[in-house]
Write a protein that holds these residues in place. Structure first.
Motif, PDB file in Angstrom:
ATOM      1  N   VAL A   1       0.845  -1.205   0.000  1.00 17.46           N
ATOM      2  CA  VAL A   1       0.000   0.000   0.000  1.00 17.46           C
ATOM      3  C   VAL A   1       0.871   1.242   0.000  1.00 17.46           C
ATOM      4  O   VAL A   1       0.618   2.192  -0.750  1.00 17.46           O
ATOM      5  N   ASN A   2       1.905   1.248   0.803  1.00 20.85           N
ATOM      6  CA  ASN A   2       2.806   2.391   0.894  1.00 20.85           C
ATOM      7  C   ASN A   2       3.535   2.669  -0.420  1.00 20.85           C
ATOM      8  O   ASN A   2       3.654   3.827  -0.841  1.00 20.85           O
ATOM      9  N   GLU A   3       4.008   1.628  -1.077  1.00 19.63           N
ATOM     10  CA  GLU A   3       4.865   1.793  -2.253  1.00 19.63           C
ATOM     11  C   GLU A   3       4.118   1.792  -3.584  1.00 19.63           C
ATOM     12  O   GLU A   3       4.641   2.313  -4.576  1.00 19.63           O
ATOM     13  N   LYS A   4       2.920   1.205  -3.628  1.00 21.11           N
ATOM     14  CA  LYS A   4       2.197   1.085  -4.901  1.00 21.11           C
ATOM     15  C   LYS A   4       0.936   1.938  -4.972  1.00 21.11           C
ATOM     16  O   LYS A   4       0.549   2.369  -6.052  1.00 21.11           O
ATOM     17  N   VAL A   5       0.287   2.147  -3.830  1.00 20.77           N
ATOM     18  CA  VAL A   5      -0.995   2.866  -3.837  1.00 20.77           C
ATOM     19  C   VAL A   5      -0.812   4.317  -3.390  1.00 20.77           C
ATOM     20  O   VAL A   5      -1.184   5.245  -4.119  1.00 20.77           O
ATOM     21  N   GLN A   6      -0.248   4.518  -2.213  1.00 23.34           N
ATOM     22  CA  GLN A   6      -0.165   5.869  -1.658  1.00 23.34           C
ATOM     23  C   GLN A   6       0.716   6.820  -2.456  1.00 23.34           C
ATOM     24  O   GLN A   6       0.635   8.027  -2.250  1.00 23.34           O
ATOM     25  N   VAL A   7       1.499   6.309  -3.362  1.00 20.85           N
ATOM     26  CA  VAL A   7       2.372   7.170  -4.181  1.00 20.85           C
ATOM     27  C   VAL A   7       1.625   7.782  -5.371  1.00 20.85           C
ATOM     28  O   VAL A   7       2.164   8.646  -6.058  1.00 20.85           O
ATOM     29  N   ILE A   8       0.398   7.351  -5.617  1.00 23.44           N
ATOM     30  CA  ILE A   8      -0.369   7.874  -6.747  1.00 23.44           C
ATOM     31  C   ILE A   8      -0.778   9.315  -6.451  1.00 23.44           C
ATOM     32  O   ILE A   8      -1.332   9.612  -5.381  1.00 23.44           O
ATOM     33  N   SER A   9      -0.514  10.178  -7.383  1.00 24.04           N
ATOM     34  CA  SER A   9      -0.821  11.593  -7.227  1.00 24.04           C
ATOM     35  C   SER A   9      -2.323  11.794  -7.032  1.00 24.04           C
ATOM     36  O   SER A   9      -3.133  11.182  -7.725  1.00 24.04           O
ATOM     37  N   GLY A  10      -2.678  12.639  -6.089  1.00 23.59           N
ATOM     38  CA  GLY A  10      -4.084  12.951  -5.835  1.00 23.59           C
ATOM     39  C   GLY A  10      -4.681  12.189  -4.670  1.00 23.59           C
ATOM     40  O   GLY A  10      -5.807  12.457  -4.260  1.00 23.59           O
ATOM     41  N   ILE A  11      -3.933  11.226  -4.115  1.00 19.22           N
ATOM     42  CA  ILE A  11      -4.423  10.490  -2.958  1.00 19.22           C
ATOM     43  C   ILE A  11      -4.059  11.260  -1.694  1.00 19.22           C
ATOM     44  O   ILE A  11      -2.905  11.620  -1.471  1.00 19.22           O
ATOM     45  N   LYS A  12      -5.085  11.497  -0.866  1.00 21.44           N
ATOM     46  CA  LYS A  12      -4.907  12.260   0.368  1.00 21.44           C
ATOM     47  C   LYS A  12      -4.782  11.360   1.586  1.00 21.44           C
ATOM     48  O   LYS A  12      -4.036  11.660   2.513  1.00 21.44           O
ATOM     49  N   ASP A  13      -5.526  10.228   1.593  1.00 18.03           N
ATOM     50  CA  ASP A  13      -5.538   9.341   2.745  1.00 18.03           C
ATOM     51  C   ASP A  13      -6.022   7.967   2.303  1.00 18.03           C
ATOM     52  O   ASP A  13      -6.708   7.839   1.285  1.00 18.03           O
ATOM     53  N   THR A  14      -5.641   6.941   3.055  1.00 14.82           N
ATOM     54  CA  THR A  14      -6.116   5.584   2.763  1.00 14.82           C
ATOM     55  C   THR A  14      -6.507   4.885   4.059  1.00 14.82           C
ATOM     56  O   THR A  14      -6.038   5.249   5.139  1.00 14.82           O
ATOM     57  N   PHE A  15      -7.366   3.872   3.915  1.00 16.29           N
ATOM     58  CA  PHE A  15      -7.771   3.020   5.025  1.00 16.29           C
ATOM     59  C   PHE A  15      -7.803   1.596   4.493  1.00 16.29           C
ATOM     60  O   PHE A  15      -8.575   1.294   3.579  1.00 16.29           O
TER      61      PHE A  15
END
Length: 78
Positions: free
Chosen positions: A56-70
């Motif tokens: 999640v840290n390396e593949k998802v949260q790096v996408i531009s425009g993402i503010k937060d994840t759960f």
């Protein structure tokens, strides 16, 4: 295989761009728009030896425009 879901909160006006970037990365099996506290929900499958947190840290949260994840890790499908 591990199955998990990630709810994604996007920067204002960026939901469609984030969804497109996620689809283009071909890492999610399904991507949905949602109402409520988060804008998108994506379903992921990874091999058992893959660390979900790092993924999640390396593949998802790096996408531009993402503010937060759960992230919700699942154990069994019925």
């Amino acid at each position: 295989m591990k199955t998990f879901f990630v709810q994604i909160k996007c920067d204002l006006g960026q939901s469609y761009e984030v969804a497109s970037a996620l689809a283009d990365a071909e890492i999610a099996s399904e991507i949905y728009s949602t109402a409520g506290n988060f804008d998108l929900m994506a379903k992921f499958y990874v091999d058992d030896d893959v660390d979900v947190g790092h993924f999640v840290n390396e593949k998802v949260q790096v996408i531009s425009g993402i503010k937060d994840t759960f992230t919700t890790v699942t154990f069994r499908a019925f």
